[in-house]
Design a protein around this motif. Structure first.
Motif, mmCIF file in Angstrom:
data_model
loop_
_atom_site.group_PDB
_atom_site.id
_atom_site.type_symbol
_atom_site.label_atom_id
_atom_site.label_comp_id
_atom_site.label_asym_id
_atom_site.label_seq_id
_atom_site.Cartn_x
_atom_site.Cartn_y
_atom_site.Cartn_z
ATOM 1 N N ILE A 48 4.860 -16.300 18.650
ATOM 2 C CA ILE A 48 5.337 -16.632 20.000
ATOM 3 C C ILE A 48 4.753 -17.956 20.461
ATOM 4 C CG2 ILE A 48 5.346 -15.889 22.408
ATOM 5 C CD1 ILE A 48 5.196 -12.989 21.345
ATOM 6 N N LEU A 49 3.507 -18.208 20.117
ATOM 7 C CA LEU A 49 2.833 -19.422 20.565
ATOM 8 C C LEU A 49 3.399 -20.685 19.915
ATOM 9 C CD1 LEU A 49 -0.830 -18.059 20.542
ATOM 10 C CD2 LEU A 49 0.695 -18.309 22.510
ATOM 11 N N MET A 50 4.167 -20.556 18.859
ATOM 12 C CA MET A 50 4.811 -21.699 18.216
ATOM 13 C C MET A 50 6.112 -22.098 18.916
ATOM 14 S SD MET A 50 2.810 -22.449 15.571
ATOM 15 C CE MET A 50 1.420 -21.973 16.647
ATOM 16 N N GLN A 51 6.636 -21.231 19.747
ATOM 17 C CA GLN A 51 7.978 -21.457 20.293
ATOM 18 C C GLN A 51 8.105 -22.701 21.173
ATOM 19 O OE1 GLN A 51 9.689 -17.899 21.983
ATOM 20 N NE2 GLN A 51 9.226 -16.679 20.161
ATOM 21 N N PRO A 52 7.134 -23.048 22.021
ATOM 22 C CA PRO A 52 7.307 -24.285 22.798
ATOM 23 C C PRO A 52 7.454 -25.533 21.925
ATOM 24 C CG PRO A 52 5.652 -22.913 23.826
ATOM 25 C CD PRO A 52 5.955 -22.278 22.499
ATOM 26 N N ALA A 53 6.699 -25.604 20.843
ATOM 27 C CA ALA A 53 6.814 -26.760 19.940
ATOM 28 C C ALA A 53 8.171 -26.785 19.263
ATOM 29 C CB ALA A 53 5.695 -26.722 18.899
ATOM 30 N N ALA A 54 8.627 -25.613 18.817
ATOM 31 C CA ALA A 54 9.947 -25.543 18.189
ATOM 32 C C ALA A 54 11.028 -25.927 19.190
ATOM 33 C CB ALA A 54 10.188 -24.129 17.651
ATOM 34 N N GLN A 55 10.895 -25.458 20.415
ATOM 35 C CA GLN A 55 11.879 -25.789 21.444
ATOM 36 C C GLN A 55 11.889 -27.283 21.742
ATOM 37 O OE1 GLN A 55 11.512 -25.162 25.931
ATOM 38 N NE2 GLN A 55 12.646 -23.341 25.334
ATOM 39 N N LEU A 56 10.722 -27.896 21.763
ATOM 40 C CA LEU A 56 10.644 -29.337 21.999
ATOM 41 C C LEU A 56 11.448 -30.090 20.946
ATOM 42 C CD1 LEU A 56 9.414 -31.787 23.508
ATOM 43 C CD2 LEU A 56 7.438 -31.617 21.950
ATOM 44 N N LEU A 57 11.306 -29.696 19.696
ATOM 45 C CA LEU A 57 12.061 -30.348 18.630
ATOM 46 C C LEU A 57 13.556 -30.064 18.753
ATOM 47 C CD1 LEU A 57 9.688 -29.736 15.606
ATOM 48 C CD2 LEU A 57 10.205 -31.934 16.689
ATOM 49 N N GLN A 58 13.902 -28.843 19.076
ATOM 50 C CA GLN A 58 15.316 -28.498 19.201
ATOM 51 C C GLN A 58 15.985 -29.256 20.340
ATOM 52 O OE1 GLN A 58 14.772 -24.286 19.583
ATOM 53 N NE2 GLN A 58 14.745 -23.932 17.370
ATOM 54 N N ARG A 59 15.217 -29.581 21.380
ATOM 55 C CA ARG A 59 15.773 -30.299 22.532
ATOM 56 C C ARG A 59 15.752 -31.816 22.335
ATOM 57 N NH1 ARG A 59 16.896 -25.613 23.593
ATOM 58 N NH2 ARG A 59 16.240 -24.408 25.430
ATOM 59 N N ARG A 60 14.749 -32.320 21.609
ATOM 60 C CA ARG A 60 14.518 -33.767 21.583
ATOM 61 C C ARG A 60 14.796 -34.437 20.241
ATOM 62 N NH1 ARG A 60 10.406 -35.375 25.295
ATOM 63 N NH2 ARG A 60 10.501 -37.398 24.248
ATOM 64 N N SER A 61 14.910 -33.662 19.170
ATOM 65 C CA SER A 61 15.025 -34.254 17.843
ATOM 66 C C SER A 61 16.264 -33.736 17.119
ATOM 67 C CB SER A 61 13.780 -33.924 17.013
ATOM 68 O OG SER A 61 13.902 -34.441 15.694
ATOM 69 N N ARG A 62 16.780 -34.569 16.217
ATOM 70 C CA ARG A 62 17.857 -34.122 15.344
ATOM 71 C C ARG A 62 17.303 -33.544 14.038
ATOM 72 N NH1 ARG A 62 22.860 -35.467 16.959
ATOM 73 N NH2 ARG A 62 23.689 -35.252 14.849
ATOM 74 N N PHE A 63 15.987 -33.476 13.918
ATOM 75 C CA PHE A 63 15.352 -32.860 12.759
ATOM 76 C C PHE A 63 15.403 -31.345 12.961
ATOM 77 C CE2 PHE A 63 11.635 -31.613 10.132
ATOM 78 C CZ PHE A 63 11.998 -32.232 8.945
ATOM 79 N N PRO A 64 16.056 -30.616 12.085
ATOM 80 C CA PRO A 64 16.258 -29.180 12.315
ATOM 81 C C PRO A 64 14.942 -28.399 12.372
ATOM 82 C CG PRO A 64 17.757 -29.998 10.634
ATOM 83 C CD PRO A 64 16.755 -31.088 10.869
ATOM 84 N N ALA A 65 14.801 -27.602 13.407
ATOM 85 C CA ALA A 65 13.611 -26.765 13.589
ATOM 86 C C ALA A 65 14.052 -25.321 13.750
ATOM 87 C CB ALA A 65 12.821 -27.225 14.807
ATOM 88 N N PHE A 66 13.446 -24.440 12.975
ATOM 89 C CA PHE A 66 13.816 -23.029 12.977
ATOM 90 C C PHE A 66 12.608 -22.160 13.327
ATOM 91 C CE2 PHE A 66 16.568 -25.200 9.947
ATOM 92 C CZ PHE A 66 17.834 -24.753 10.305
ATOM 93 N N VAL A 67 12.877 -21.055 13.998
ATOM 94 C CA VAL A 67 11.880 -20.017 14.235
ATOM 95 C C VAL A 67 12.447 -18.731 13.643
ATOM 96 C CG1 VAL A 67 10.611 -18.681 15.953
ATOM 97 C CG2 VAL A 67 11.062 -21.106 16.353
ATOM 98 N N ASP A 68 11.667 -18.067 12.809
ATOM 99 C CA ASP A 68 12.152 -16.834 12.194
ATOM 100 C C ASP A 68 10.973 -15.891 11.988
ATOM 101 O OD1 ASP A 68 13.888 -14.986 10.914
ATOM 102 O OD2 ASP A 68 15.038 -16.641 10.039
ATOM 103 N N MET A 69 11.268 -14.687 11.515
ATOM 104 C CA MET A 69 10.240 -13.665 11.324
ATOM 105 C C MET A 69 9.941 -13.480 9.847
ATOM 106 S SD MET A 69 11.170 -10.721 14.090
ATOM 107 C CE MET A 69 11.073 -11.078 15.851
ATOM 108 N N PRO A 70 8.674 -13.670 9.446
ATOM 109 C CA PRO A 70 8.315 -13.471 8.038
ATOM 110 C C PRO A 70 8.742 -12.118 7.481
ATOM 111 C CG PRO A 70 6.527 -14.581 9.159
ATOM 112 C CD PRO A 70 7.530 -14.211 10.219
ATOM 113 N N ALA A 71 8.609 -11.061 8.269
ATOM 114 C CA ALA A 71 8.966 -9.731 7.770
ATOM 115 C C ALA A 71 10.441 -9.665 7.371
ATOM 116 C CB ALA A 71 8.664 -8.675 8.828
ATOM 117 N N GLU A 72 11.307 -10.397 8.087
ATOM 118 C CA GLU A 72 12.720 -10.410 7.739
ATOM 119 C C GLU A 72 13.000 -11.346 6.566
ATOM 120 O OE1 GLU A 72 15.414 -10.972 10.957
ATOM 121 O OE2 GLU A 72 14.829 -9.100 11.938
#
Length: 337
Positions: A48-72
């Motif tokens: 959960i604590l990684m989500q703000p950084a991922a969101q920043l990239l998704q909003r500001r960069s064209r470099f693809p950023a993904f958030v997923d669950m290791p268990a899946e």
């Protein structure tokens, strides 16, 4: 301050700041080597604590950023997760079961693994291609993880020419340990009153938007539920009006976190609605915290960090008030599951 070691806090957050240069160097080398995307793959609270950084990239960069669950991902994999992926794996203990299981799969894939851990002599502390160690404990880990992941996102923006003032932002962020300590000191007289509100109900709707939504989710699930056994309903401020609003009535506690990014109006929408139907709306607003010399841009970036640092003070009072230590567990790492 109640049950708080100021020097330990400064040492841990300064440790996170000290990792910035090497994080930037590692990210630059990955991009130069042809990295095509980045995955933030934590488990539980660390994820959960990684989500703000991922969101920043998704909003500001064209470099693809993904958030997923290791268990899946251990079960299904992902078409985007390849040998040209950067994978960020945070784990305070360095032993998180689901993340360790995914690590072996990532080695087969050939992705570049960056681990953020609190202990080096652990599977994730030894298993990453690039390992970043900053000792912390539960009460100090949020700020540390938020800062480290923010440095990673900012490094990507810098290397791709998608941010104009990277070095100035980094210079401001370097001041955060002392400033966060000042925020804690200033908020301490108010922390007990907020804790009283949390202790006064056995159910809370917790909401927020933008980069502070993850902190709302984290605090509800990892602190109030896991560490205090208080039932919560974390819900994004946008989704609040697509279901959860029907649960709001007199006596129902609604806890709203407000940050300073562009999504603040979504929180204000909840703030305008809830008082008409419940007498228990409580707002925690980062705009109320003084950060001398910090620009509005950086204040927006560190809104989740500010909330985390203030909520730690609230939690310190809450565990005493309820005679329920934050370390008490019934099942987590105590029984097989």
């Amino acid at each position: 301050m109640l049950n708080f070691d100021e020097q330990r806090f400064l040492r841990i957050q300064s440790g996170a700041i000290a990792l910035q240069k090497r994080l930037e160097t590692v990210i630059a080398s990955c991009l130069s080597a042809g990295a095509e995307n980045i995955f933030f793959l934590g488990t539980g609270g660390a994820a959960i604590l990684m989500q703000p950084a991922a969101q920043l990239l998704q909003r500001r960069s064209r470099f693809p950023a993904f958030v997923d669950m290791p268990a899946e991902l251990v079960v299904t994999g992902c078409a985007h997760l390849t040998e040209k992926s950067i994978v960020v794996m945070p784990s305070l203990s360095g032993t998180t079961k689901e993340s360790v299981a995914l690590l072996a799969r990532l080695k087969e894939i050939g992705a570049t693994v960056v681990t953020l851990v609190g202990h080096e002599e652990t599977p994730l502390g030894k298993g990453g291609d690039h390992v970043f160690v900053n000792f912390a404990e539960d009460d100090t880990s949020c700020e540390s993880f938020y800062l480290q992941s923010l440095f990673i996102a900012l490094a990507i923006l810098k290397q791709r020419g998608e941010i104009a003032n990277h070095d100035g932002i980094i210079a401001e962020l370097a001041r955060m340990p002392e400033l966060l300590l000042d925020v804690k000191r200033a908020y301490e007289p108010k922390a007990e009153a907020f804790a009283t509100i949390l202790a006064g109900s056995d159910y809370h709707i917790i909401t927020g938007a933008g980069n502070v939504w993850p902190q709302a989710f984290y605090y509800g699930m990892c602190i109030l539920e896991e560490m205090q056994w208080i039932r919560t309903r974390p819900v994004h401020a946008s989704d609040f009006f697509h279901g959860t609003l029907e649960l709001v009535e007199k006596g129902v506690s609604v806890v709203l976190f407000k940050g300073e990014d562009a999504l603040r109006p979504l929180a204000e929408r909840v703030e305008n609605f809830a008082p008409n139907y419940t007498d228990k709306l409580t707002v925690l607003d980062t705009a109320d915290f003084a950060l001398p010399g910090i620009s509005p841009e950086v204040r927006a970036l560190v809104s989740p960090v500010l909330l985390a640092t203030v909520l730690e003070r609230i939690s310190a009072h809450l565990e005493v008030m309820r005679n329920h230590p934050l370390t008490t567990r019934r099942y987590y790492k105590r029984v097989a599951y």
